[in-house]
Design a protein around this motif. Sequence first.
Motif, mmCIF file in Angstrom:
data_model
loop_
_atom_site.group_PDB
_atom_site.id
_atom_site.type_symbol
_atom_site.label_atom_id
_atom_site.label_comp_id
_atom_site.label_asym_id
_atom_site.label_seq_id
_atom_site.Cartn_x
_atom_site.Cartn_y
_atom_site.Cartn_z
ATOM 1 N N ARG A 106 -10.818 54.153 -29.128
ATOM 2 C CA ARG A 106 -9.645 53.852 -29.947
ATOM 3 C C ARG A 106 -9.611 54.741 -31.179
ATOM 4 O O ARG A 106 -10.633 55.160 -31.695
ATOM 5 N N ALA A 120 -8.155 52.427 -36.859
ATOM 6 C CA ALA A 120 -7.476 51.134 -36.951
ATOM 7 C C ALA A 120 -7.947 50.426 -38.211
ATOM 8 O O ALA A 120 -9.121 50.081 -38.328
ATOM 9 N N LEU A 121 -7.030 50.236 -39.154
ATOM 10 C CA LEU A 121 -7.375 49.546 -40.392
ATOM 11 C C LEU A 121 -7.436 48.038 -40.193
ATOM 12 O O LEU A 121 -8.012 47.333 -41.008
ATOM 13 N N VAL A 122 -6.813 47.564 -39.126
ATOM 14 C CA VAL A 122 -6.816 46.144 -38.804
ATOM 15 C C VAL A 122 -7.649 45.952 -37.534
ATOM 16 O O VAL A 122 -7.459 46.676 -36.556
ATOM 17 N N TYR A 124 -9.078 44.950 -33.958
ATOM 18 C CA TYR A 124 -8.385 44.730 -32.686
ATOM 19 C C TYR A 124 -8.347 43.237 -32.378
ATOM 20 O O TYR A 124 -9.255 42.490 -32.689
ATOM 21 N N THR A 131 -6.387 41.041 -33.724
ATOM 22 C CA THR A 131 -6.075 40.241 -34.904
ATOM 23 C C THR A 131 -4.982 39.230 -34.549
ATOM 24 O O THR A 131 -4.033 39.547 -33.840
ATOM 25 N N ASN A 139 1.206 41.733 -34.841
ATOM 26 C CA ASN A 139 -0.228 42.023 -34.988
ATOM 27 C C ASN A 139 -0.612 43.336 -34.325
ATOM 28 O O ASN A 139 -1.442 44.084 -34.840
ATOM 29 N N GLU A 140 0.006 43.627 -33.182
ATOM 30 C CA GLU A 140 -0.316 44.864 -32.476
ATOM 31 C C GLU A 140 0.138 46.108 -33.238
ATOM 32 O O GLU A 140 -0.470 47.167 -33.116
ATOM 33 N N SER A 171 -1.655 47.601 -37.702
ATOM 34 C CA SER A 171 -2.504 48.715 -38.115
ATOM 35 C C SER A 171 -1.669 49.969 -38.367
ATOM 36 O O SER A 171 -1.873 50.675 -39.362
ATOM 37 N N ARG A 172 -0.725 50.231 -37.480
ATOM 38 C CA ARG A 172 0.137 51.402 -37.643
ATOM 39 C C ARG A 172 0.966 51.286 -38.920
ATOM 40 O O ARG A 172 1.111 52.241 -39.682
ATOM 41 N N ILE A 174 0.358 49.490 -41.706
ATOM 42 C CA ILE A 174 -0.474 49.594 -42.908
ATOM 43 C C ILE A 174 -0.926 51.035 -43.125
ATOM 44 O O ILE A 174 -0.944 51.543 -44.256
ATOM 45 N N LEU A 175 -1.272 51.725 -42.042
ATOM 46 C CA LEU A 175 -1.709 53.115 -42.159
ATOM 47 C C LEU A 175 -0.576 53.996 -42.678
ATOM 48 O O LEU A 175 -0.779 54.843 -43.563
#
Length: 304
Positions: free
Chosen positions: A2, A5-7, A9, A11, A235-236, A239-240, A242-243
């Motif tokens: 992967r 990912a800041l979050v 997997y 989550t 949730n999926e 991460s995108r 927030i990044l």
Amino acid sequence: MRGLALVPYNTKIDFVGMRYIVYAFSILIILLSFGSLMFKGLNLGIDFKGGFLIEIRTSEKPDLAAMRSKLQKLELGEVKLQEFGDEHDLLIRIERQKGNEQAQAIALQKIKKTIGDNVDYRRVETVGAKVSQDLIQNGILAVIFALVGMLVYIWIRFEWHFGLCGILALIHDAIAVMGFYSLFNFEFNDTAFISILTTIGYSINDSVVIYDRIRENLRKYKKTPIADVINLSTNETLSRTILTVGTTVMSLLALCFFGGHVIRAFCIPILVGIVFGAFSSIFISANLLLFFNVRKKLAHAEEA
């Protein structure tokens, strides 16, 4: 393998469960913004209040910081300096003074005396109320056309209820940015509309990504409740989101700290708008879909 990912997997944040708290917070923001706009108003800049427009040519490259400091000591209000064309050309804008035409003439004499006689005055104009009114109308029309265009785009790409929910979230963001200008007395000038348009453009980008994942998961999990699908999709894509927001915020913070007064005044409202845009994309635009029978409408659209 992967990527970044800041979050973590898998989550499982319950965004739908928090929706009423979010709605209450958003309503509070809107009420504060409207209250400030009604009772305090906006700190209108030169572009909307009118003022002096002076074009000069100097024998040497002008020192903008020193000249700005001298003009601000006159206490005539907002002062804007802008280089254009040749490096010896300078555009000076100073807001309109209180009083009649005699007050304007006195202020103009003070400006010329401060600048000095060793410059060539290429142009001296007064920006009146009519021009300022046209700028305001054009700015409002630009925001309205942008919102309508995005509504049509989302309507075509998804369904009308996705477009409506997305536009409601964008209106929330635009009102929040306007409220920020009013509450903190930031100068509302021509760049303010750029801040609002940047905010709604950035916000709708995040919302479209979440909507796309919701539509994909609705087809994938046909018997899963819509609330669970919204939570899963948000949730999926968290991460995108927030990044993307994080890298943009870091760039804006660098400009705010090291870009000087003029750039800082432009970047701070955009920074606030980006944060509100991310908030509305994650917590508002997707949850508003719960007011519609999305699964049934999507099924009918696919059958058609």
